[in-house]
Enzyme design. Structure first.
Site, PDB file in Angstrom:
ATOM      1  N   TYR A 141       0.824  -1.211   0.000  1.00  0.00           N
ATOM      2  CA  TYR A 141       0.000   0.000   0.000  1.00  0.00           C
ATOM      3  C   TYR A 141       0.860   1.265   0.000  1.00  0.00           C
ATOM      4  CZ  TYR A 141      -3.970  -3.029   1.225  1.00  0.00           C
ATOM      5  OH  TYR A 141      -4.936  -4.004   1.232  1.00  0.00           O
ATOM      6  N   LYS A 188       3.724 -15.095   1.728  1.00  0.00           N
ATOM      7  CA  LYS A 188       3.613 -15.764   0.428  1.00  0.00           C
ATOM      8  C   LYS A 188       5.048 -16.039  -0.010  1.00  0.00           C
ATOM      9  CE  LYS A 188       1.124 -17.215  -3.070  1.00  0.00           C
ATOM     10  NZ  LYS A 188       0.252 -18.394  -3.003  1.00  0.00           N
TER      11      LYS A 188
END
Ligand code: NAD
Length: 353
Positions: A141, A188
């Site tokens: 972000y 991830k």
């Protein structure tokens, strides 16, 4: 103890729930011999209307002079034009950034009294008590981006530094030490370089917390485990985007958005406390809002910024007791159950104290 609390009601149902929270904190102060001074400031839509700025400098000054900030919610249809030069949400992001609030804590728990209306089978939701710790001021972000409004090529960048991962995982490990001593780190790492750094760093930080059991989950698996074994999690730590998505997914376990609190913290005791919900324009001004998320945020303020654990626990027990007695605001009342107003629910919690 003496403490100064900045109070930023904001828009929509924000002022409705915040006014009850300050009454609740005043009752706590009286009962436990503390002195809380409340200083109110404007933020969000109302601040745009009054000053043209969603985070006026006076509001920042009030927060800087305070031990903690209690916030309602910001935004609403009146200010939702995406082409407007200022948006209410800028006020909130500005506050988080100005104060470097890098760790967002969101507890999600289920209440035995509400299990029958929950979206999952009640046996899966027994004893769910999860604390999400989300990294709040970095990651995708905030990474470098390119946006071509009319072109075919845009990108965002997910980047983390070792220091950023260390500071948020330290918060998560310490929180786990005070709870059931289990931490699940979500990443991830099978695909993303930044997430391999995340995992390596979490493993290193773990060496200082060998009393905490550490588990790693890939984010795709985590979305499933949250629904199939929510009761097995204690603290979950994740980066900004994964934490955002997973904590919203988990919020449905509690039954209503109106039940969930949050705290945004940095390394010292200063923090910003707000319910997870927004301004709920559909019920604003109708005395229907559930004040539990706001009350639990006030309890977190007592716990994390003022280190008043006993007082925080008193608020949580009062809410449990009122729910056990069957009082429900409209969002958590099942069909056929009578809902009570915000005022009546809040008064019942305060009376319990
Ligand atoms: P919302 O959380 O305001 O409302 C979603 C639904 O949940 C609505 O049906 C609402 O009535 C219900 N709800 C929310 N809080 C409740 C409560 N305490 N008691 C009972 N019911 C409750 O989300 P939204 O509708 O997507 O957003 C409305 C506005 O709030 C938008 O302008 C949005 O930008 C803003 N918003 C602000 C924040 C914040 O200030 N942190 C967070 C989310 C949304």
């Amino acid at each position: 103890m003496k403490a100064t609390i900045a109070v930023l009601p904001g828009d929509g149902i924000g002022p409705e729930v915040v006014s009850h929270a300050t009454r609740l904190l005043s009752v706590i102060a009286d009962r436990y011999g503390h002195e809380f001074q409340f200083r109110e400031g404007m933020i969000g839509g109302i601040a745009i209307d009054e000053t043209g700025d969603p985070l006026p400098p006076e509001t920042v000054a009030i927060c800087e002079a305070a031990d903690a900030v209690l916030l309602g919610a910001v935004g609403g249809p009146k200010w939702s034009d995406p082409t407007a030069s200022v948006q209410p949400e800028r006020g909130l992001l500005g506050l988080r950034q100005h104060f470097g609030l890098f760790a967002n804590l969101r507890p999600v728990k289920t209440y035995p009294a509400l299990l029958e209306h929950a979206p999952l089978r009640p046996d899966l939701l027994q004893d769910v008590d999860i604390l999400f710790v989300r990294e709040l001021v970095s990651g995708i972000y905030f990474g470098e981006r390119k946006e071509q409004a009319d072109g075919d090529d845009s990108y965002d960048t997910m980047s983390y530094s070792r220091g950023e991962v260390e500071q948020v995982t330290n918060v998560a490990f310490r929180a786990a030490q005070g709870r059931r001593k289990k931490l699940c780190s979500v990443d991830k790492a099978n695909v993303l370089a930044s997430m391999r750094l995340w995992r390596r760093t979490v493993v290193e930080v773990h060496e200082e917390y060998d009393d905490v059991e550490l588990e790693h989950l890939l984010v795709d698996a985590a979305t499933m485990h949250l629904l199939t074994r929510p009761g097995s999690f204690d603290v979950i730590v994740a980066g900004n985007m994964f934490g955002d998505i997973l904590s919203d997914e988990a919020s449905v376990l509690a039954g209503s958005l109106g039940m969930l609190p949050s705290a945004s913290l940095r390394s010292d005791q200063f923090g910003l406390y707000e319910p997870v919900h927004g301004t709920a324009p559909d019920i604003a001004g109708q005395n229907k809002a559930n004040p539990i998320g706001m009350f639990l945020s006030a309890a977190m303020l007592l716990r994390y910024s003022l280190r008043l654990e006993r007082e925080a626990a008193a608020i949580e027990s009062a809410i449990d007791a009122v729910l056990d007695e069957g009082l429900r605001t409209a969002d958590i009342a099942g069909s056929g159950e009578n809902a009570v107003s915000t005022d009546d629910f809040a008064a019942a919690v305060i009376a319990k104290l």
